[in-house]
Scaffold this motif. Structure first.
Motif, PDB file in Angstrom:
ATOM      1  N   PHE A 156       0.838  -1.203   0.000  1.00 29.09           N
ATOM      2  CA  PHE A 156       0.000   0.000   0.000  1.00 29.09           C
ATOM      3  C   PHE A 156       0.875   1.256   0.000  1.00 29.09           C
ATOM      4  N   ALA A 157       1.868   1.297   0.901  1.00 33.49           N
ATOM      5  CA  ALA A 157       2.712   2.488   1.024  1.00 33.49           C
ATOM      6  C   ALA A 157       3.532   2.723  -0.240  1.00 33.49           C
ATOM      7  N   HIS A 158       4.048   1.653  -0.833  1.00 35.37           N
ATOM      8  CA  HIS A 158       4.852   1.813  -2.039  1.00 35.37           C
ATOM      9  C   HIS A 158       4.013   2.326  -3.204  1.00 35.37           C
ATOM     10  N   THR A 159       2.775   1.860  -3.306  1.00 34.02           N
ATOM     11  CA  THR A 159       1.889   2.353  -4.372  1.00 34.02           C
ATOM     12  C   THR A 159       1.571   3.827  -4.168  1.00 34.02           C
ATOM     13  N   VAL A 160       1.358   4.234  -2.921  1.00 39.42           N
ATOM     14  CA  VAL A 160       1.072   5.646  -2.638  1.00 39.42           C
ATOM     15  C   VAL A 160       2.230   6.539  -3.095  1.00 39.42           C
ATOM     16  N   GLY A 161       3.470   6.079  -2.934  1.00 36.90           N
ATOM     17  CA  GLY A 161       4.631   6.912  -3.227  1.00 36.90           C
ATOM     18  C   GLY A 161       5.123   6.855  -4.665  1.00 36.90           C
ATOM     19  N   GLU A 162       4.440   6.121  -5.537  1.00 40.33           N
ATOM     20  CA  GLU A 162       4.906   5.997  -6.914  1.00 40.33           C
ATOM     21  C   GLU A 162       4.860   7.338  -7.648  1.00 40.33           C
ATOM     22  N   PHE A 163       5.833   7.548  -8.526  1.00 37.68           N
ATOM     23  CA  PHE A 163       5.808   8.768  -9.346  1.00 37.68           C
ATOM     24  C   PHE A 163       6.200   8.463 -10.802  1.00 37.68           C
ATOM     25  N   GLY A 164       7.386   7.875 -10.996  1.00 34.29           N
ATOM     26  CA  GLY A 164       7.883   7.664 -12.354  1.00 34.29           C
ATOM     27  C   GLY A 164       6.963   6.805 -13.199  1.00 34.29           C
ATOM     28  N   VAL A 165       6.581   5.637 -12.675  1.00 31.11           N
ATOM     29  CA  VAL A 165       5.720   4.732 -13.435  1.00 31.11           C
ATOM     30  C   VAL A 165       4.354   5.372 -13.655  1.00 31.11           C
ATOM     31  N   VAL A 166       3.847   6.033 -12.618  1.00 31.00           N
ATOM     32  CA  VAL A 166       2.531   6.667 -12.713  1.00 31.00           C
ATOM     33  C   VAL A 166       2.514   7.734 -13.800  1.00 31.00           C
ATOM     34  N   LEU A 167       3.578   8.544 -13.852  1.00 29.40           N
ATOM     35  CA  LEU A 167       3.630   9.616 -14.844  1.00 29.40           C
ATOM     36  C   LEU A 167       3.770   9.052 -16.256  1.00 29.40           C
ATOM     37  N   MET A 168       4.524   7.964 -16.405  1.00 35.53           N
ATOM     38  CA  MET A 168       4.725   7.377 -17.732  1.00 35.53           C
ATOM     39  C   MET A 168       3.439   6.726 -18.256  1.00 35.53           C
ATOM     40  N   ILE A 169       2.735   6.000 -17.386  1.00 39.98           N
ATOM     41  CA  ILE A 169       1.559   5.249 -17.829  1.00 39.98           C
ATOM     42  C   ILE A 169       0.278   6.075 -17.727  1.00 39.98           C
ATOM     43  N   GLY A 170       0.174   6.879 -16.663  1.00 37.21           N
ATOM     44  CA  GLY A 170      -1.086   7.589 -16.432  1.00 37.21           C
ATOM     45  C   GLY A 170      -1.101   9.017 -16.927  1.00 37.21           C
ATOM     46  N   GLY A 171       0.077   9.627 -17.075  1.00 38.64           N
ATOM     47  CA  GLY A 171       0.094  11.036 -17.448  1.00 38.64           C
ATOM     48  C   GLY A 171      -0.415  11.886 -16.293  1.00 38.64           C
ATOM     49  N   ASN A 172      -1.204  12.878 -16.615  1.00 38.32           N
ATOM     50  CA  ASN A 172      -1.643  13.845 -15.606  1.00 38.32           C
ATOM     51  C   ASN A 172      -3.065  14.297 -15.904  1.00 38.32           C
ATOM     52  N   ILE A 173      -4.009  13.363 -15.784  1.00 37.67           N
ATOM     53  CA  ILE A 173      -5.411  13.654 -16.109  1.00 37.67           C
ATOM     54  C   ILE A 173      -6.192  13.824 -14.804  1.00 37.67           C
ATOM     55  N   PRO A 174      -6.720  15.022 -14.518  1.00 34.37           N
ATOM     56  CA  PRO A 174      -7.443  15.254 -13.252  1.00 34.37           C
ATOM     57  C   PRO A 174      -8.607  14.279 -13.077  1.00 34.37           C
ATOM     58  N   GLY A 175      -8.695  13.694 -11.884  1.00 28.17           N
ATOM     59  CA  GLY A 175      -9.798  12.784 -11.580  1.00 28.17           C
ATOM     60  C   GLY A 175      -9.648  11.396 -12.160  1.00 28.17           C
ATOM     61  N   GLU A 176      -8.665  11.188 -13.039  1.00 32.65           N
ATOM     62  CA  GLU A 176      -8.498   9.884 -13.683  1.00 32.65           C
ATOM     63  C   GLU A 176      -7.143   9.271 -13.345  1.00 32.65           C
ATOM     64  N   THR A 177      -6.073  10.052 -13.508  1.00 28.50           N
ATOM     65  CA  THR A 177      -4.729   9.501 -13.252  1.00 28.50           C
ATOM     66  C   THR A 177      -3.846  10.447 -12.438  1.00 28.50           C
ATOM     67  N   ARG A 178      -4.348  11.622 -12.047  1.00 22.19           N
ATOM     68  CA  ARG A 178      -3.512  12.568 -11.302  1.00 22.19           C
ATOM     69  C   ARG A 178      -3.532  12.198  -9.821  1.00 22.19           C
ATOM     70  N   VAL A 179      -2.510  11.446  -9.394  1.00 19.33           N
ATOM     71  CA  VAL A 179      -2.404  11.030  -7.989  1.00 19.33           C
ATOM     72  C   VAL A 179      -1.632  12.096  -7.211  1.00 19.33           C
ATOM     73  N   ALA A 180      -1.443  11.871  -5.915  1.00 16.58           N
ATOM     74  CA  ALA A 180      -0.857  12.897  -5.041  1.00 16.58           C
ATOM     75  C   ALA A 180       0.563  13.281  -5.463  1.00 16.58           C
ATOM     76  N   SER A 181       1.389  12.295  -5.825  1.00 18.03           N
ATOM     77  CA  SER A 181       2.776  12.611  -6.199  1.00 18.03           C
ATOM     78  C   SER A 181       2.819  13.503  -7.436  1.00 18.03           C
ATOM     79  N   VAL A 182       1.938  13.268  -8.393  1.00 20.61           N
ATOM     80  CA  VAL A 182       1.886  14.091  -9.603  1.00 20.61           C
ATOM     81  C   VAL A 182       1.339  15.483  -9.272  1.00 20.61           C
ATOM     82  N   GLN A 183       0.356  15.545  -8.346  1.00 21.40           N
ATOM     83  CA  GLN A 183      -0.210  16.836  -7.949  1.00 21.40           C
ATOM     84  C   GLN A 183       0.856  17.720  -7.286  1.00 21.40           C
ATOM     85  N   ILE A 184       1.713  17.123  -6.458  1.00 23.54           N
ATOM     86  CA  ILE A 184       2.807  17.884  -5.838  1.00 23.54           C
ATOM     87  C   ILE A 184       3.754  18.411  -6.920  1.00 23.54           C
ATOM     88  N   TYR A 185       4.073  17.575  -7.884  1.00 17.36           N
ATOM     89  CA  TYR A 185       4.940  17.995  -8.996  1.00 17.36           C
ATOM     90  C   TYR A 185       4.314  19.167  -9.754  1.00 17.36           C
TER      91      TYR A 185
END
Length: 230
Positions: A156-185
């Motif tokens: 759970f904790a490792h998934t919460v802290g993901e950034f690189g993989v999330v940005l590559m696969i999910g991009g930055n779509i509000p409400g769909e793929t923008r997680v907390a690490s991307v929002q901080i960025y």
């Protein structure tokens, strides 16, 4: 204070981490059981594949997953043939990528817990006419409970802290793929340091609570005399 976009990113992060953790426990427990008990020559290669995300740069994994799940990739062609579209830049694309990236954090603690039991408890249960399924549910899993709890927290904790993989696969779509690490960025890129501080501080408190829970679990593990190699 946290904005509505920050709260949406936190909610999406928690939904992603919960989904990934439950799926990892479902898929990772049989894999850990096999790795703990097999003498197959495949154990080494499979163990190396499971542990690969520990040393692989997240962008490398994200790049190849992007190709694999894209319109020209094998998985992309399959999902399109099934009428599901392609997975990149969707929530379920993030789930697939997170499953692979967090796999060693769930499989290895459970495998170590099962190996620490030894074969004796299952052999004793077998002498009492317990079948393989009964031995798994009523002997192996209960004895591996501390390792499973530790794996749940780490996954759970490792998934919460993901950034690189999330940005590559999910991009930055509000409400769909923008997680907390991307929002901080995003806040930092926009020079919104106050918002970045609020969200970062929230994640620090959350991470501290998770680690505190992990240490409590390790104390209980030490009390039982088991070692899980974390």
């Amino acid at each position: 204070m946290l904005s509505s976009a920050d709260l949406a990113a936190i909610w999406l992060t928690l939904r992603l981490a919960t989904t990934v953790t439950l799926l990892l426990l479902l898929l990772g427990t049989p894999l850990a059981l096999w790795l703990a008990s097999t003498r197959s020559r495949l154990k080494g290669p499979v163990s190396a594949l499971v542990a690969l995300p520990l040393v692989l740069p997240p962008t490398v994994l994200g790049f190849y997953l992007l190709l694999f799940m894209g319109p020209s990739g094998p998985m992309g062609k399959l999902t399109e043939a099934l009428g599901l579209g392609t997975l990149p830049f969707t929530f379920w694309g993030l789930v697939v990528a997170s499953l692979l990236y967090s796999l060693p954090f769930v499989v290895q603690p459970i495998q170590n817990a099962i190996e620490a039991q030894g074969k004796r408890p299952a052999e004793v249960a077998a002498t009492l006419s317990a079948g393989p399924w009964d031995r798994f549910w009523h002997v192996t899993l209960p004895l591996a409970k501390p390792g499973i709890l530790t794996a749940s927290v780490l996954g759970f904790a490792h998934t919460v802290g993901e950034f690189g993989v999330v940005l590559m696969i999910g991009g930055n779509i509000p409400g769909e793929t923008r997680v907390a690490s991307v929002q901080i960025y995003d806040h930092v890129e926009a020079l919104e340091y106050t918002q970045a501080h609020w969200l970062s501080a929230t994640m620090i408190l959350f991470s501290f609570a998770v680690l505190l829970l992990l240490y409590r679990l390790q104390q209980r593990k030490s009390a039982t005399g088991l070692r899980y190699g974390l």
